[in-house]
Motif scaffolding. Structure first.
Motif, PDB file in Angstrom:
ATOM      1  N   PRO A 102       0.810  -1.230   0.000  1.00 40.84           N
ATOM      2  CA  PRO A 102       0.000   0.000   0.000  1.00 40.84           C
ATOM      3  C   PRO A 102       0.840   1.275   0.000  1.00 40.84           C
ATOM      4  O   PRO A 102       0.515   2.235  -0.701  1.00 40.84           O
ATOM      5  N   ALA A 103       1.921   1.289   0.789  1.00 41.15           N
ATOM      6  CA  ALA A 103       2.787   2.475   0.826  1.00 41.15           C
ATOM      7  C   ALA A 103       3.508   2.663  -0.508  1.00 41.15           C
ATOM      8  O   ALA A 103       3.652   3.797  -0.996  1.00 41.15           O
ATOM      9  N   LEU A 104       3.936   1.567  -1.124  1.00 40.73           N
ATOM     10  CA  LEU A 104       4.600   1.663  -2.428  1.00 40.73           C
ATOM     11  C   LEU A 104       3.636   2.157  -3.497  1.00 40.73           C
ATOM     12  O   LEU A 104       4.008   2.954  -4.365  1.00 40.73           O
ATOM     13  N   ILE A 105       2.397   1.689  -3.445  1.00 45.89           N
ATOM     14  CA  ILE A 105       1.392   2.139  -4.409  1.00 45.89           C
ATOM     15  C   ILE A 105       1.181   3.644  -4.290  1.00 45.89           C
ATOM     16  O   ILE A 105       1.095   4.356  -5.301  1.00 45.89           O
ATOM     17  N   ASN A 106       1.107   4.143  -3.072  1.00 41.52           N
ATOM     18  CA  ASN A 106       0.932   5.586  -2.873  1.00 41.52           C
ATOM     19  C   ASN A 106       2.105   6.375  -3.443  1.00 41.52           C
ATOM     20  O   ASN A 106       1.916   7.412  -4.087  1.00 41.52           O
ATOM     21  N   LEU A 107       3.329   5.888  -3.221  1.00 42.72           N
ATOM     22  CA  LEU A 107       4.511   6.565  -3.748  1.00 42.72           C
ATOM     23  C   LEU A 107       4.518   6.586  -5.267  1.00 42.72           C
ATOM     24  O   LEU A 107       4.746   7.631  -5.889  1.00 42.72           O
ATOM     25  N   VAL A 108       4.268   5.432  -5.869  1.00 42.06           N
ATOM     26  CA  VAL A 108       4.300   5.326  -7.335  1.00 42.06           C
ATOM     27  C   VAL A 108       3.155   6.112  -7.957  1.00 42.06           C
ATOM     28  O   VAL A 108       3.349   6.857  -8.930  1.00 42.06           O
ATOM     29  N   ALA A 109       1.957   5.953  -7.408  1.00 41.82           N
ATOM     30  CA  ALA A 109       0.787   6.618  -7.985  1.00 41.82           C
ATOM     31  C   ALA A 109       0.904   8.135  -7.879  1.00 41.82           C
ATOM     32  O   ALA A 109       0.556   8.860  -8.819  1.00 41.82           O
ATOM     33  N   ARG A 110       1.379   8.614  -6.744  1.00 44.86           N
ATOM     34  CA  ARG A 110       1.503  10.058  -6.555  1.00 44.86           C
ATOM     35  C   ARG A 110       2.511  10.672  -7.522  1.00 44.86           C
ATOM     36  O   ARG A 110       2.308  11.772  -8.025  1.00 44.86           O
ATOM     37  N   ARG A 111       3.575   9.933  -7.810  1.00 42.90           N
ATOM     38  CA  ARG A 111       4.627  10.484  -8.671  1.00 42.90           C
ATOM     39  C   ARG A 111       4.346  10.269 -10.157  1.00 42.90           C
ATOM     40  O   ARG A 111       4.596  11.157 -10.966  1.00 42.90           O
ATOM     41  N   PHE A 112       3.835   9.088 -10.532  1.00 41.12           N
ATOM     42  CA  PHE A 112       3.749   8.747 -11.944  1.00 41.12           C
ATOM     43  C   PHE A 112       2.322   8.637 -12.484  1.00 41.12           C
ATOM     44  O   PHE A 112       2.117   8.694 -13.688  1.00 41.12           O
ATOM     45  N   TYR A 113       1.334   8.473 -11.595  1.00 42.46           N
ATOM     46  CA  TYR A 113      -0.057   8.344 -12.057  1.00 42.46           C
ATOM     47  C   TYR A 113      -0.973   9.224 -11.211  1.00 42.46           C
ATOM     48  O   TYR A 113      -1.968   8.753 -10.650  1.00 42.46           O
ATOM     49  N   PRO A 114      -0.675  10.517 -11.116  1.00 45.47           N
ATOM     50  CA  PRO A 114      -1.441  11.384 -10.202  1.00 45.47           C
ATOM     51  C   PRO A 114      -2.895  11.575 -10.620  1.00 45.47           C
ATOM     52  O   PRO A 114      -3.741  11.899  -9.772  1.00 45.47           O
TER      53      PRO A 114
END
Length: 246
Positions: A102-114
């Protein structure tokens, strides 16, 4: 570049960009310590289980009567190691999927799929059931394949098991927060072979010494990028289709 290889490249890049050093290490440390403690407490039980398995393939009694004793201990230690490795791998992957993903998804989504809307089509219970099913089948594959090691065929089993475990465990969780249930099912069904390919490529990392310390987080990142990239394209196609129909 295919989405599979794009996901691999993106995962490798994120390992060094997202500041996740401790995240990489702690699931592995927790898994190793857990199974070392369990192995120490129940070492006699595990040895008996190994003898029973070896007995089923006709070499259990031979091993018990083997002289000198240190050779028998060495062979038994090897089989214990063959059991220990998959248990550590599967535990590390499950910890990563349930607690770290879940934490990794938030990091990736916020940076690359906002701009990717979260539909929360998955659930915690779904993730747990999926993790249990993947773990049971993974361990079953390892146990059933142990006799094949005597014939050399068993060398390919770990790669097949790793490919299965990775794609089964992470494909659902990578999409659970952003996709609807329909989108999860569609992406998984339409990309079955690509998911297996990604599972195999990320699984190979698990067998490279020292680099395999990065394997669980690397695998999680790869499946997050794969899933969210497919979800982005799927929604773009649906929007384009709606515009045409209008």
């Amino acid at each position: 570049m295919s989405i599979v290889f794009k996901a691999i490249v993106s995962a490798f890049r994120d390992l060094f960009r997202l500041g996740i050093a401790w995240t990489i290490v702690w699931p592995l440390i927790a898994s190793v310590l857990f199974w070392l403690i369990v192995g120490f407490i129940f070492q006699n039980n595990f040895s008996e289980i190994i003898y029973q398995i070896l007995g089923e393939i006709g070499i259990g009694e031979w091993l018990r009567n083997l002289e000198p004793d240190w050779i028998a201990s060495l062979v038994l230690g090897l089989f214990n190691l063959l059991m220990f490795i998959p248990l550590v791998i599967v535990t590390t992957l499950v910890i990563t999927a349930i607690f770290v993903l879940p934490a990794l998804i938030n990091l990736v989504a916020r940076r690359f799929y906002p701009d990717l809307k979260r539909e929360n089509g998955g659930s915690i219970s779904g993730s747990i059931v999926n993790a249990i099913m993947a773990s049971v089948i993974f361990i079953f594959i390892w146990i059933v394949s142990l006799p094949l090691w005597a014939f050399g065929v068993g060398v390919i089993i770990p790669f097949v098991a790793a490919a299965f475990m990775n794609q089964q465990l992470f494909r659902y969780d990578a999409l659970a927060e952003h996709a609807t249930k329909y989108e999860i099912n569609r992406i998984c069904s339409e990309n079955r072979y690509s998911l297996w390919g990604l599972g195999l490529l990320t699984g190979l990392v698990q067998f490279i010494p020292f680099i395999n310390l990065l394997a669980p987080i690397f695998t999680a990142l790869a499946f997050i990028h794969f899933g969210l990239e497919h979800l982005k394209y799927l929604r773009m196609k649906e929007v384009a289709k709606e515009n045409i129909n209008q």
